[in-house]
Structures are given as structure tokens and as C-alpha cells.
Enzyme design. Structure first.
Site, PDB file in Angstrom:
ATOM      1  N   GLN A  79      80.055  44.702  33.905  1.00 28.41           N
ATOM      2  CA  GLN A  79      79.506  45.792  34.724  1.00 28.41           C
ATOM      3  C   GLN A  79      79.125  45.294  36.122  1.00 28.41           C
ATOM      4  O   GLN A  79      78.115  45.707  36.683  1.00 28.41           O
ATOM      5  CB  GLN A  79      78.293  46.422  34.024  1.00 28.41           C
ATOM      6  N   SER A  80      79.929  44.397  36.665  1.00 31.12           N
ATOM      7  CA  SER A  80      79.607  43.811  37.972  1.00 31.12           C
ATOM      8  C   SER A  80      79.618  44.852  39.098  1.00 31.12           C
ATOM      9  O   SER A  80      80.622  45.536  39.315  1.00 31.12           O
ATOM     10  CB  SER A  80      80.629  42.717  38.288  1.00 31.12           C
ATOM     11  N   ASN A  81      78.508  44.922  39.817  1.00 31.06           N
ATOM     12  CA  ASN A  81      78.450  45.758  41.020  1.00 31.06           C
ATOM     13  C   ASN A  81      79.230  45.107  42.156  1.00 31.06           C
ATOM     14  O   ASN A  81      79.840  45.782  42.978  1.00 31.06           O
ATOM     15  CB  ASN A  81      76.998  45.941  41.463  1.00 31.06           C
ATOM     16  N   CYS A 125      81.920  43.312  41.887  1.00 31.24           N
ATOM     17  CA  CYS A 125      83.358  43.571  41.713  1.00 31.24           C
ATOM     18  C   CYS A 125      83.702  44.991  42.148  1.00 31.24           C
ATOM     19  O   CYS A 125      84.707  45.211  42.831  1.00 31.24           O
ATOM     20  CB  CYS A 125      83.766  43.326  40.258  1.00 31.24           C
TER      21      CYS A 125
END
Ligand code: PLP
Length: 322
Positions: free
Chosen positions: A73-75, A77
Site C-alpha cells: 500500500q505504498s503511497n 509508489c
């Protein structure tokens, strides 16, 4: 401060606003928030500022693809995928974990933004990142590796400029409190403080690592960032304030403190914080205010670093609805 090559991607300055109902509830100091959840770029967040400088570096290198890595759930990325799309570049994202049966929240947005998603275990991250980079080159492309969290000195420099922006916005806060993880935000703020002579306190609430591990890394990165602006001073670990009392069940594990913080911000101020970063930092801020850590005449600014799309992740639905 010296200007650095920048591609405009963010809506700046981000607003600051008081949190009167939350301040009253906690019976503590006057709380304010700086809205870097409103930077723009596919729901925004702190990586948008960093990407203005990182994308400029990628363009200077004549790159045609951004490659980076992060959590499922990388912001970081998600914002990198959006920056690549806006600038007409391709994007490859190396995401931790098994490919989920159903994409959701940030990784769904990654897909919609046209990024190529590669899923893998945490330990293989560096290798897979290098492999993706080599594959893009062999295919005749010109890939650019964006560091994890956007946190090298070029990315961190964005937060030296962000501190300058904040100081121009009105009464100077004595405390600046925010979520710290890869450390670029904190390193940039510290570099800015050094360059601008800001005398307040910059307090990172760690979301995943021990302070003893994070402080020397942030000090080094802040020193490199100061050098980028032709400054001389070097910081050491003791100059870096990190609180690691709120690690709870570990990275991205939502517990009672995060749940309470999300609800207090939402129900008292109509403001959303996220389950992984800002919810945890807000929980730390709330606990510290309740304990009387801040004195009541000190102005405390919570720097909202974004992350709100994760509220919609399937993985958190049960915890957040409870
Ligand atoms: C990446 C991130 C942070 C941490 O910033 P660093 O510069 O990596 O320390 C905080 N909040 C959100 C929402 C983030 O996405």
C-alpha cells in the site's frame, strides 16, 4: 536558499489550519495542521514534493521510465506512478508481498495510473529493483531509479523548501510533529532548519523503526542535503529527535491508538488521517499532548503527510469498521 531543478507537480503552498476542537478535547496546547495531504497528484502526500526534484533529476538524465519500490500500500509508489503518467514516462513498481487476489486502494491506483506492478518478498526488494532496472535497459529504455521513499538528498531537499514555505505562512510553530519512516521528510526539515535558522523542535514519530537505527541515518541524509544547498554544518544522531514509543504491532498494523486517532481527527475536525503513517503519528501526538509533554503556550504543528487512500484498502476494512 539556493534553487534546485524542479518539475512543478504539487499545488503549493499547502494550507495550514487550526485544530480548535481537537485542542480543546486534549486540554493541551494549540494544535495546527499543515495539509500536505492536499499537495495534489493522485490524492497527494509528502512524496509529491520530493518527486518534483526527483523527476527533474530523471528528466536531466533523459529518462523515459521511473522505477521504484515500496510496501503493497505504498503511497510513494502511487505518487511516483502519477508523476510518471503526468510527465509522459513509463513506471515500474516493485511491491512487497504476494499479488493480492483483488487490487485495492493504493495498488489499484498504481494500476489505473498505468504502472507495471512486480510483486515480491521484502528480502528480495533490492535485487528485484536492480533486475527491473537492468531489464528496462536491455529492452532499450532509459530507466531512472527513484530511491525508496524518495529519500535521497535530492528528494529530501523538497522538505527544506517546505519548511521555508511554512515559515512564510504565519506564526512559527515551536513543535513540528509528523510520521517518519524512510527519513527524507525529517532530514529535509532538519536541513531547512539549519539553513534558515529555525529554532523550534522537529519531532518525527517513527512508524516502523527504532529511534537508534533511524537517527544516524537521518543525520547523514540531513548533512548531505545541507551540502546540496552549499551549507557546511553536519548533523549527528543526537540532533535528530525521533520518538519510537508508538510502533504498536509493527508497520501497518492498526491498533487501538491508531483507531482512536483516526476517529478523533475525523469526528472533531472533519479531517482524515491514514491507518499506517499519519494515524500512528497522530496517536503519538494525542498521547504526548495528554501527558503534558508540550507546554500549553507552545504552538504545535502536525504536518499531515498524506496517505489517506490506504483508508480504502481491503486489508484495513475490518479494523477500521470495528
Ligand atoms: C512516506 C510517508 C511518510 C514518511 O515519510 P519519510 O520521508 O519516508 O520519512 C509519512 N507519511 C506518509 C503518508 C507517507 O506516505
Amino acid at each position: 536558499m539556493k534553487q534546485l531543478a524542479r518539475v512543478p507537480l504539487a499545488q503549493l503552498p499547502t494550507p495550514i489550519q487550526p485544530l480548535p476542537r481537537l485542542s480543546a478535547e486534549l486540554g493541551g496546547p494549540q494544535l495546527w495542521v499543515k495539509r500536505d495531504d492536499q499537495t495534489g497528484l493522485a490524492f497527494g502526500g509528502n512524496k509529491t514534493r520530493k518527486l518534483e526534484y526527483l523527476a527533474a533529476a530523471a528528466q536531466a538524465a533523459d529518462a523515459d521510465r521511473l522505477i521504484t519500490a515500496g510496501a503493497a500500500q505504498s503511497n510513494h509508489c502511487r505518487q511516483t506512478a502519477a508523476a510518471a503518467a503526468q510527465l509522459g514516462m513509463a513506471c515500474t513498481l516493485v511491491l512487497a508481498g504476494e499479488e493480492p487476489a483483488q487490487l485495492s486502494a493504493n495498488n489499484l491506483l498504481d494500476h489505473l495510473l498505468g504502472a507495471e506492478l512486480l510483486w515480491m518478498g521484502q528480502d528480495q526488494r533490492e535485487e528485484r529493483l536492480q533486475a527491473a532496472y537492468e531489464a528496462a535497459r536491455i529492452a532499450g529504455g532509459r530507466p531512472y531509479l527513484v530511491p525508496y521513499g524518495g529519500s535521497n538528498s535530492v528528494g529530501a531537499a523538497a522538505y527544506a523548501f517546505a519548511l521555508e514555505e511554512l515559515l512564510a505562512q504565519g506564526p512559527t510553530p515551536y513543535w513540528i510533529v509528523f510520521a517518519t519512516s524512510s527519513g527524507g521528510t525529517q532530514a529535509g526539515l532538519l536541513a531547512g532548519a539549519e539553513l534558515l535558522g529555525y529554532g523550534g523542535q522537529i519531532l518525527g514519530i517513527s512508524v516502523d523503526e527504532r529511534a537508534a537505527d533511524l537517527q544516524p541515518r537521518i543525520a547523514d541524509l540531513a548533512s548531505e542535503t545541507i551540502m546540496l544547498f552549499d551549507g557546511r554544518n553536519e548533523l549527528s544522531a543526537v540532533d535528530v529527535r525521533v520518538n519510537d514509543d508508538y510502533l504498536g504491532g509493527g508497520y501497518a498494523v492498526v491498533g487501538d491508538p491508531e483507531r482512536e486517532a483516526i476517529r478523533l481527527f475525523a469526528r472533531l475536525e472533519g479531517l482524515l488521517v491514514d491507518p499506517v503513517y499519519t494515524g500512528r503519528a497522530a496517536a503519538g501526538l494525542i498521547d504526548l499532548a495528554r501527558k503534558g509533554f508540550f507546554s500549553n503556550d507552545e504552538r504545535v504543528l502536525f504536518w499531515h503527510t498524506g496517505g489517506t487512500p490506504a483508508l480504502f484498502a481491503g486489508a484495513y476494512a475490518a479494523e477500521l469498521a470495528a
